[in-house]
Write a protein that holds these residues in place. Sequence first.
Motif, PDB file in Angstrom:
ATOM      1  N   TYR A  52       0.803  -1.220   0.000  1.00 60.33           N
ATOM      2  CA  TYR A  52       0.000   0.000   0.000  1.00 60.33           C
ATOM      3  C   TYR A  52       0.843   1.281   0.000  1.00 60.33           C
ATOM      4  O   TYR A  52       0.742   2.094  -0.919  1.00 60.33           O
ATOM      5  CB  TYR A  52      -0.962  -0.019   1.191  1.00 60.33           C
TER       6      TYR A  52
ATOM      7  N   LEU B  35     -12.114  -3.380 -14.325  1.00 63.57           N
ATOM      8  CA  LEU B  35     -11.403  -3.995 -13.200  1.00 63.57           C
ATOM      9  C   LEU B  35     -10.188  -3.161 -12.802  1.00 63.57           C
ATOM     10  O   LEU B  35      -9.871  -3.020 -11.619  1.00 63.57           O
ATOM     11  CB  LEU B  35     -10.951  -5.421 -13.558  1.00 63.57           C
ATOM     12  N   LEU B  36      -9.497  -2.611 -13.811  1.00 65.10           N
ATOM     13  CA  LEU B  36      -8.351  -1.743 -13.539  1.00 65.10           C
ATOM     14  C   LEU B  36      -8.799  -0.498 -12.779  1.00 65.10           C
ATOM     15  O   LEU B  36      -8.154  -0.078 -11.811  1.00 65.10           O
ATOM     16  CB  LEU B  36      -7.666  -1.359 -14.863  1.00 65.10           C
ATOM     17  N   TRP B  38     -11.358  -0.288 -10.891  1.00 69.31           N
ATOM     18  CA  TRP B  38     -11.696  -0.759  -9.539  1.00 69.31           C
ATOM     19  C   TRP B  38     -10.423  -0.842  -8.682  1.00 69.31           C
ATOM     20  O   TRP B  38     -10.390  -0.385  -7.531  1.00 69.31           O
ATOM     21  CB  TRP B  38     -12.392  -2.116  -9.645  1.00 69.31           C
ATOM     22  N   GLY B  39      -9.361  -1.411  -9.249  1.00 74.31           N
ATOM     23  CA  GLY B  39      -8.092  -1.541  -8.530  1.00 74.31           C
ATOM     24  C   GLY B  39      -7.548  -0.178  -8.130  1.00 74.31           C
ATOM     25  O   GLY B  39      -7.129   0.023  -6.979  1.00 74.31           O
ATOM     26  N   SER B  42      -9.642   1.238  -5.341  1.00 73.67           N
ATOM     27  CA  SER B  42      -9.415   0.608  -4.037  1.00 73.67           C
ATOM     28  C   SER B  42      -8.121   1.146  -3.420  1.00 73.67           C
ATOM     29  O   SER B  42      -8.048   1.357  -2.205  1.00 73.67           O
ATOM     30  CB  SER B  42      -9.364  -0.912  -4.185  1.00 73.67           C
ATOM     31  N   LEU B  43      -7.122   1.422  -4.263  1.00 73.10           N
ATOM     32  CA  LEU B  43      -5.864   1.989  -3.756  1.00 73.10           C
ATOM     33  C   LEU B  43      -6.101   3.384  -3.190  1.00 73.10           C
ATOM     34  O   LEU B  43      -5.551   3.744  -2.150  1.00 73.10           O
ATOM     35  CB  LEU B  43      -4.829   2.038  -4.891  1.00 73.10           C
ATOM     36  N   PHE B  50      -7.632  -1.623  -0.409  1.00 67.85           N
ATOM     37  CA  PHE B  50      -6.614  -2.144  -1.321  1.00 67.85           C
ATOM     38  C   PHE B  50      -6.206  -3.559  -0.922  1.00 67.85           C
ATOM     39  O   PHE B  50      -5.985  -4.419  -1.775  1.00 67.85           O
ATOM     40  CB  PHE B  50      -5.387  -1.227  -1.351  1.00 67.85           C
ATOM     41  N   PHE B  53      -8.718  -5.877  -2.305  1.00 67.87           N
ATOM     42  CA  PHE B  53      -8.521  -6.050  -3.758  1.00 67.87           C
ATOM     43  C   PHE B  53      -7.373  -7.020  -4.027  1.00 67.87           C
ATOM     44  O   PHE B  53      -7.488  -7.926  -4.859  1.00 67.87           O
ATOM     45  CB  PHE B  53      -8.250  -4.693  -4.416  1.00 67.87           C
ATOM     46  N   LEU B  54      -6.243  -6.841  -3.297  1.00 68.21           N
ATOM     47  CA  LEU B  54      -5.079  -7.721  -3.499  1.00 68.21           C
ATOM     48  C   LEU B  54      -5.390  -9.157  -3.106  1.00 68.21           C
ATOM     49  O   LEU B  54      -4.911 -10.102  -3.740  1.00 68.21           O
ATOM     50  CB  LEU B  54      -3.879  -7.216  -2.693  1.00 68.21           C
ATOM     51  N   LEU B  57      -6.656 -11.320  -5.737  1.00 64.87           N
ATOM     52  CA  LEU B  57      -5.665 -11.796  -6.710  1.00 64.87           C
ATOM     53  C   LEU B  57      -4.683 -12.782  -6.096  1.00 64.87           C
ATOM     54  O   LEU B  57      -4.051 -13.565  -6.805  1.00 64.87           O
ATOM     55  CB  LEU B  57      -4.887 -10.594  -7.278  1.00 64.87           C
TER      56      LEU B  57
END
Lengths: 126, 124
Positions: A52, B35-36, B38-39, B42-43, B50, B53-54, B57
Motif C-alpha cells: 500500500y 477492473l483496472l 476498480w483496482g 481501491s488503492l 486495497f 482487492f489484493l 488476486l
Amino acid sequence: MRFEDSLARAKGQGSGHSGHHHFIAQRLSAVFLLLLSPMLALWLLQQIPFEYENLRHAFSDPWVASLWALWLLAGTYHAQLGIQMVLEDYIQHLAWRYSLMISSYIILSFSLFWAWAALIKLLVYE
Amino acid sequence: MPLSPHLQTYRLPLTAWLSILHRGTGVVLALSLPLLAWGLHSLSRGNDSFGYFLSLLNNPIGYLFAFALSFALIYHLCNGVRHMFWDMGWGFDKTQIQRSAYTVIGVALLLTFSFWTIVYASSL
C-alpha cells in the motif's frame, strides 16, 4: 464501369460515407498504446512488492499519474472502437447491436472517469 | 457475417486462429478496463480496501487470471504490430505471414514469461 464520379472517388469513402476516421483512430490509439504500455510495464516491475505505502507514494508522482491517465484514455478509446467493430461484424439484429453498443459506451466511459478520479485522488498523498 | 470459408469443413490455418485470438484478447482486455479502474479506486480509498482487492488476486485462481490477462495484453500488442506492418502493405507473402505468426506467438510467450519471472524474482 465506374459507379462513382471523380469527386466521390477522390474522397474515397465508398458507399459507407462516414466511419473511415474510425480506422485511422484505431491505429493512432494503437501507436500510443504501443509506446506507453512498455513504459508502464517497466514502471510496474519497479513497484514490486505491491504494498500500500509503496504504491501510494509511486502514484503521487504527477508524471506517473499523467502516463496512466493517457494510457487509460488511449486504451478506452481503442477498446470502444474495437468492441464497436466486433458488434458490427457479428450482431445482425440491429436492436441488439445498438443496445450492446450503447452499453459499451456507458460502461467504458464510466470506467475511464472512475479511474481518472482515482488517479486524481492518488495525487494527494503525504 | 462472411459465408466463406465454411467453418465446419474447412481446417483453419494458423493465421486464422491468431486473428480470432486477436479479437478474443481485445474483447477480454476491453472488459478488464473496469477492473483496472476498480483496482485504482481501491488503492485511493485506503489500506483496507486495497488489501481486499489484493486478496482477490493473491490465490491460485487470481494468479491464473493475472497471468492470462498479461498474456492477452502482450499478445494483442505484438499481433497489433504485425497488423501495422500489413497496413503499410508489408509482409503479405504466404511465407512471411507464416513466419510473422510464429514470431508473434514466440515473442508474446517470451515477454509474458520474462515479466512474471521478474515479478517472482523481485518479490522473493
